[in-house]
Design an enzyme around this catalytic site. Structure first.
Site, PDB file in Angstrom:
ATOM      1  N   HIS A  78       0.823  -1.208   0.000  1.00  0.00           N
ATOM      2  CA  HIS A  78       0.000   0.000   0.000  1.00  0.00           C
ATOM      3  C   HIS A  78       0.859   1.260   0.000  1.00  0.00           C
ATOM      4  O   HIS A  78       2.010   1.251   0.440  1.00  0.00           O
ATOM      5  CB  HIS A  78      -0.944  -0.005   1.187  1.00  0.00           C
ATOM      6  CG  HIS A  78      -2.019  -1.031   1.061  1.00  0.00           C
ATOM      7  ND1 HIS A  78      -3.004  -1.191   2.005  1.00  0.00           N
ATOM      8  CD2 HIS A  78      -2.289  -1.936   0.085  1.00  0.00           C
ATOM      9  CE1 HIS A  78      -3.822  -2.150   1.623  1.00  0.00           C
ATOM     10  NE2 HIS A  78      -3.401  -2.620   0.458  1.00  0.00           N
ATOM     11  N   GLU A  80       0.720   4.012   1.786  1.00  0.00           N
ATOM     12  CA  GLU A  80       1.164   4.465   3.106  1.00  0.00           C
ATOM     13  C   GLU A  80       2.380   3.665   3.561  1.00  0.00           C
ATOM     14  O   GLU A  80       3.348   4.225   4.089  1.00  0.00           O
ATOM     15  CB  GLU A  80       0.057   4.311   4.149  1.00  0.00           C
ATOM     16  CG  GLU A  80      -1.243   4.987   3.816  1.00  0.00           C
ATOM     17  CD  GLU A  80      -2.273   4.037   3.191  1.00  0.00           C
ATOM     18  OE1 GLU A  80      -3.433   4.069   3.622  1.00  0.00           O
ATOM     19  OE2 GLU A  80      -1.901   3.290   2.265  1.00  0.00           O
ATOM     20  N   CYS A 116      -6.231   1.032   5.499  1.00  0.00           N
ATOM     21  CA  CYS A 116      -6.647  -0.285   5.999  1.00  0.00           C
ATOM     22  C   CYS A 116      -6.118  -0.455   7.423  1.00  0.00           C
ATOM     23  O   CYS A 116      -5.289   0.337   7.895  1.00  0.00           O
ATOM     24  CB  CYS A 116      -6.139  -1.390   5.077  1.00  0.00           C
ATOM     25  SG  CYS A 116      -4.355  -1.732   5.210  1.00  0.00           S
ATOM     26  N   CYS A 119      -2.257  -0.671   7.619  1.00  0.00           N
ATOM     27  CA  CYS A 119      -1.595   0.627   7.399  1.00  0.00           C
ATOM     28  C   CYS A 119      -1.811   1.558   8.585  1.00  0.00           C
ATOM     29  O   CYS A 119      -0.919   2.326   8.938  1.00  0.00           O
ATOM     30  CB  CYS A 119      -2.070   1.266   6.093  1.00  0.00           C
ATOM     31  SG  CYS A 119      -1.351   0.473   4.626  1.00  0.00           S
TER      32      CYS A 119
END
Length: 160
Positions: A78, A80, A116, A119
């Protein structure tokens, strides 16, 4: 009229998202501290592995998995997480993470997104203080990371 500082950084995050390789959603993230960009990150497969945009296959899409579920089936790292991986810890303490999401192919902005649960944990442990999420070209949402600590959503999943 001069663009606000928040939208300036969100514009950059949105541009970073264009580098992503996910065929479902493209996220871009930048970490900023003291008006200096510390790092950037976008969604993509781990280095050396084939990207979904190259294979044309998204397992989560193929299995009709709803947004926000079963991220362990996603082959991408992801945005992040990639931004955090690229940043030194001392530069993340008290920093702000700016995030934007666009649709692959159209570049259309996607509002109402969130990090999420994994993250969120990374952001908390990195010492990032705020997350700013783009909703529209001018509007954004500010999240104080301390709220994620105080309102631990994993306790709801575990029944605590």
């Amino acid at each position: 009229m001069r663009v606000s500082k928040e939208n300036y950084y969100l514009d950059i995050a949105q541009t970073v998202a264009e580098r992503g390789t996910c065929i479902r959603r493209l996220f871009g993230a930048i970490i900023v501290k003291n008006d200096v960009i510390v790092s950037t990150g976008y969604v993509g497969a781990p280095r050396g592995r084939q990207n979904c945009s190259d294979s044309g296959l998204c397992l989560r899409e193929k299995l009709n998995i709803p947004r926000g579920e079963r991220y362990e089936l996603c082959r991408s790292v992801h945005a992040e997480a990639n931004a955090i991986i690229a940043a030194p810890r001392e530069q993340m303490l008290g920093a702000t993470l700016y995030m934007a999401c666009i649709m692959p192919g159209t570049g259309e902005l996607v509002g109402g997104v969130n990090s999420c649960s994994m993250c969120k944990r990374l952001i908390i442990n990195a010492g990032i203080e705020r997350v700013v999420v783009r909703e529209t070209p001018e509007e954004f949402r500010v999240i104080n990371v301390s709220e994620w600590v105080e309102h631990d959503d994993t306790t709801l999943e575990l029944g605590y």
